[in-house]
Structures are given as C-alpha cells and as structure tokens.
Design an enzyme around this catalytic site. Structure first.
Site, short mmCIF file in Angstrom:
data_model
loop_
_atom_site.label_atom_id
_atom_site.label_comp_id
_atom_site.label_asym_id
_atom_site.label_seq_id
_atom_site.Cartn_x
_atom_site.Cartn_y
_atom_site.Cartn_z
N GLU A 169 -70.85 -34.68 33.06
CA GLU A 169 -69.67 -34.17 32.36
C GLU A 169 -70.03 -34.19 30.88
O GLU A 169 -69.91 -35.20 30.21
CB GLU A 169 -68.48 -35.06 32.68
CG GLU A 169 -67.16 -34.35 32.52
CD GLU A 169 -66.33 -34.95 31.42
OE1 GLU A 169 -66.24 -34.30 30.35
OE2 GLU A 169 -65.79 -36.05 31.61
N CYS A 193 -63.38 -34.32 25.49
CA CYS A 193 -64.24 -33.22 25.96
C CYS A 193 -63.40 -31.97 26.10
O CYS A 193 -63.91 -30.86 25.99
CB CYS A 193 -64.83 -33.54 27.32
SG CYS A 193 -65.78 -35.02 27.30
C1 UN1 Z 1 -62.86 -36.41 28.55
O1 UN1 Z 1 -62.56 -36.05 27.42
O2 UN1 Z 1 -64.03 -36.78 28.81
O3 UN1 Z 1 -58.09 -33.69 30.62
C2 UN1 Z 1 -61.90 -36.54 29.67
C3 UN1 Z 1 -58.07 -34.56 29.75
C4 UN1 Z 1 -58.17 -36.00 30.18
C5 UN1 Z 1 -59.58 -36.38 30.44
C6 UN1 Z 1 -60.55 -36.00 29.38
N1 UN1 Z 1 -57.39 -36.18 31.38
O4 UN1 Z 1 -57.96 -34.30 28.55
#
Ligand code: UN1
Length: 506
Positions: free
Chosen positions: A263, A297
């Site tokens: 990821e 992310c």
């Molecule tokens: C991340 O930033 O690695 O969808 C995960 C989202 C959160 C998870 C982010 N539930 O923004």
C-alpha cells in the site's frame, strides 16, 4: 500526559520487542529511539530498539506459535480477535489520544483510527466463519473438486506513521483469523502507539493461554526492515509506505518468491464537474486535503475542476481554508495539527518552490508557522498545468488546482500520474458518473462519487493500482492475501479416468 501514558503501560524507557506478557525483550546492544511530540518538539518516551538477536527470538516464537494456531478452528481464532476488539474499545480514548500525541493527527481522527481497529475486529470475527473456497464440477465421473485456503505462516507487517494502529489492525486481524501469526514493525515515528497496542494484544493472548500470535519488533528499516524482507521464514510481507521503499521491498521479497501486499503512495484527485453541488464538494475537498494535515495515503492532492466553476470553487475553498483552526491536536476545536517531523515541513517547502517555478500561484497558505512544533499553513496552489511536482506525492496539506474543458480532458489529467490509489468526482450527471466509473474512467483502486477521496470504510477492499502497489487490505475478500489456495480433486469411484480424455496404458 503522564496519566495517559500510565493507562497504556508506557514507561519512560520501553523494550522494543515483545511476543507476550512475560516476553518483552530488551536488547542490550539496541540503540535508543526517542518518540517526539510533533506539536511541541518535546520527547514523550524512549524505546530500546531491537537488533538481530531479539528479532530472531521473536520470529522463532512466532513460528512455533503458528504450528498450533493454524490448527485452531478459524471461528475460535475469531474469538481471540473479538476479545482484542473489546479490549481496545475499553481503551479507545487513551489510545486515540496517544496517536494524536505521537503523530499529530487531531483527537477526533485519533479516536476514529481506533474505531477503525474496533470495526475490523468485528469484521474479522464474522470472517472467521466465512473463509470460503469454491467447489467445481469435475469433468471426470465420481470425482469431486474444490479449493480450500490454508494459512501462510508468520506474516511481517511494516506500517507507516500516519495510521499507526488502523493499517496494522487491517492486516493483523485478518491474518490472524486466517491462521497466520503476525510480526509487526511499526514506523520509527510512532513506536509508543505500537507498544501500547502490543500490551493490549499481550493481555488478550494471555487470557486465551496464547503468546506470539501478535508480536512486535521496533527497529530501523535498515536493520529490522531488511531482516524481515530478506527472511524466508516470513512468506508474506505487508508494507505500507512510500513508493520508493515499496519498490525495494517488492523486488527483495519477489527475489525469494515471497508474497507482498503493498500500500504505497497516492496522488488522489477530485474532479469537480460543471454541475457539481459545490457545497458538498467544498466540504469533501476540505476534509480530504486538510484532514490529517494532508498526511493520508488517501489525502486529496489535486482538484480538476471544470473551467466554468473553477473560480467560484477556488474562492470558496480559500475562504474555507481561512477558517481552519490550526493548533494542538488534542484541543477540541483544532482541525489541523502539525506535520509529523520538521523534515516533512522541509519537503513541503521544497515542493512549493518547484510548484512556483512551474507557474503555480499560491492562493492561500504556503508557509511554516512560527511556533514550536512542525506547523504549516494548509496551502492551495493554482497550477497552469500538471507538471512533475504535481505528479509526485508530497505528504503535506498542499492542494493543486487544475482546470479542464471536457470530461475526456479531465480523465486524461486525472489518470496521468504514476499513482492509482483513490479518486472522486462531484457531479449530478448520471452520464458523467458512469463515465468516471467505467473501464476507461478512473484508473484507481478506489473511485467515489459525491464524497471525497479519504475516509474509506473498512468493509471495502482498500488499495490501489500502478505505483500504489496493487495490494488490497481490509474488507471484501482481501483476506485471501493472507492464505494459500489449494485445489483438491478426490476420486471416490473404482476407476482412474484421466482428464482431457487421455488414455494411458489401458
Ligand atoms: C492510509 O492513509 O494509509 O481511507 C490509510 C482512509 C483511511 C485509511 C487511510 N480509512 O482515509
């Protein structure tokens, strides 16, 4: 702060490796890691990092635990994960606050992150009765074919600072109900959250007479990370982090025929069409771009807005940005806390310099805030085109605004980046929605309509394409990544017919 740390069993100095209540290992030759509060720059507590010796001890314990854990019926494994969820629910507040204290996201988001763990524990409990395989009709008489799923072994989970609990929990809860044991290397920027979580895991494991189902090894990427990715005893490495490090993880683990679950970076855009509800769009963009100080992310980094509404949208966003309360993440009315490190501030400044050189006009923000801690202003930059800097992921609250004339152009700009995690469109047109979601539309793993790019629920598969790495975690059938598939053919007849009608020595 002292009472918060006490509630979570955090000491001034903490051993960096553990696989059970009575198994905290302090490596005599381990170096000290200090966890700093990004809101003040002050130290919170220390960890003695693991070296190869304690790493090996943890892996051996994890391997041994796997031998019996894999034979425990999956619904029984689910009960351990259910109890883990209950134990975390009881400590939701302090644990969420520790997340805020250590990495700087606001309290509501810290608690939300712990809630994400509670949710995935519930999901994993249900999943423990649904690890389904298919059955097939054999072409041969009196034969039965089916597939079943078996656990892999000790799974290495390497997580990032920005979701120091949630992303580990997606991996660890699913992997454990699947019958794997889990070895966790958290980010060096959020070791205390991991220690607090391991204490909870240890208690729950002890209640069930278990150890080493969930283990922790805190150390640097160069030392412990390298040991993990090169270790044939770990058949799967789940890695969350940058594309640059993820590429190295991918290549290294592939070299030993291990599996990876990646990821990596996101560079998520929202298309705002001419018929969009701008009230919704502004709110969705604000949460996506400013939430977690742009350090998800899934953070919104690019707006691709139709020429006819781009000015109005921009004005409204600039106004909304002006009202963002920046400050101590644990204060109730704060909307944006600090960045995680001063290096992150410098990276943001460097990106803005490049954006300006590319013809970008900073409409609001753009500066470091003059106070202790790693505070910056959330920033909007109007870009004449999508140049190199816009195509890179900068982990900071920088939002680039681009415009488009027709949907083809919007989609072309949208997909013209190396990353492919999350995406969204705001429109009231059914045709535009379907176009965005069609095979020639968004090329991302997540594509939303009339909501932003961040804040996914745990029930869906989470992950992305291209340089985001292709992994899927959390809901749907992501559990398959933690298991190996076996195809079984059983002959219950008295003959031995061959497939494809082959006659051999009859
Ligand atoms: C991340 O930033 O690695 O969808 C995960 C989202 C959160 C998870 C982010 N539930 O923004």
């Amino acid at each position: 702060m002292k009472s918060l740390l006490k509630k979570l069993n955090i000491q001034d100095t903490n051993p960096g490796a553990s696989f059970g209540v009575d198994h905290w290992i302090e490596d005599k030759s381990g170096t000290e890691l200090v966890s700093y509060n990004p809101a003040t720059g002050e130290p919170i507590a220390k960890v003695i990092q693991a070296t190869k010796a304690s790493y090996d001890q943890v892996v051996a314990a994890s391997q041994q635990a796997f031998e019996s854990w894999r034979n425990l019926p999956a619904p029984k494994r689910g009960q351990v994960v259910r109890d883990l969820g209950e134990a975390v629910r009881e400590l939701k507040e302090p644990l969420g606050e520790l997340v805020s204290l250590e990495m700087g996201k606001i309290r509501a988001e810290g608690l939300g992150e712990v809630q994400e763990m509670i949710d995935i524990c519930e999901f994993a409990l249900g999943l423990s009765r649904q690890l389904y395989g298919l059955t097939m009709h054999s072409e041969r008489p009196n034969h039965r074919m089916y597939e079943q799923w078996h656990p892999l072994g000790p799974v290495g989970v390497i997580t990032a600072f920005n979701f120091p609990i949630a992303v580990w929990s997606w991996n660890s809860t699913l992997a454990s109900v699947c019958g794997d044991t889990v070895i966790w290397k958290p980010s060096e920027l959020a070791p205390l959250t991991a220690i607090a979580t391991q204490h909870i895991c240890n208690r729950v494991m002890a209640d069930h007479g278990l150890s080493a189902i969930f283990s922790l090894v805190i150390g640097t990427g160069q030392e412990v990370g390298e040991l993990m990715i090169n270790d044939p005893r770990l058949p799967l490495i789940s890695f969350t982090g940058s594309t640059k490090v993820g590429r190295h993880v991918n290549q290294t683990v592939a070299g030993r025929f291990g599996k990876t679950l990646l990821e990596l970076g996101g560079n998520n855009a929202i298309i705002v069409a001419e018929d969009a509800n701008l009230d919704l769009a502004v709110r969705g963009i604000l949460f996506g771009a400013v939430g977690t100080a742009g350090q998800r992310c899934t953070s919104t980094r690019r707006i691709i807005a139709h020429k006819s509404i781009v000015d109005e949208l921009t004005q409204r966003l600039v106004k909304a940005y002006g009202q963002v309360n920046i400050g101590d993440p644990l204060e109730a009315d704060t909307l944006m806390g600090p960045l995680v490190t001063s290096a992150a501030v410098e990276k943001m400044e460097a990106a803005l310099q490049r954006a300006r050189a590319d013809g970008g006009q900073v409409l609001t923000g753009g500066k470091r805030i003059d106070r202790p801690g790693n505070y910056v202003e959330p920033t909007i930059v109007r870009m004449p085109k999508q140049g190199d800097v816009v195509k890179e992921e900068t982990f900071a609250p920088v939002l680039y605004i681009l415009d488009y004339e027709d949907v083809d152009e919007a989609l072309r700009i949208h997909n013209d980046v190396p990353q492919g995690l999350s995406s969204a469109i705001f429109t009231d047109s059914m045709q535009t929605v379907e176009r965005f979601l069609s095979a020639g539309g968004s090329d991302c793993g997540i594509a939303n309509v009339n909501i932003g790019t961040s804040g996914a629920e745990i029930g869906g598969a989470f992950g992305g394409e291209k340089e985001t790495g292709g992994g899927r975690e959390s809901g749907s059938d992501s559990w398959r990544a933690y298991m190996r598939r076996q195809t079984n053919t059983i002959n219950w007849g008295k003959e031995l017919p061959l497939a494809q009608g082959i006659k051999f020595g009859d």
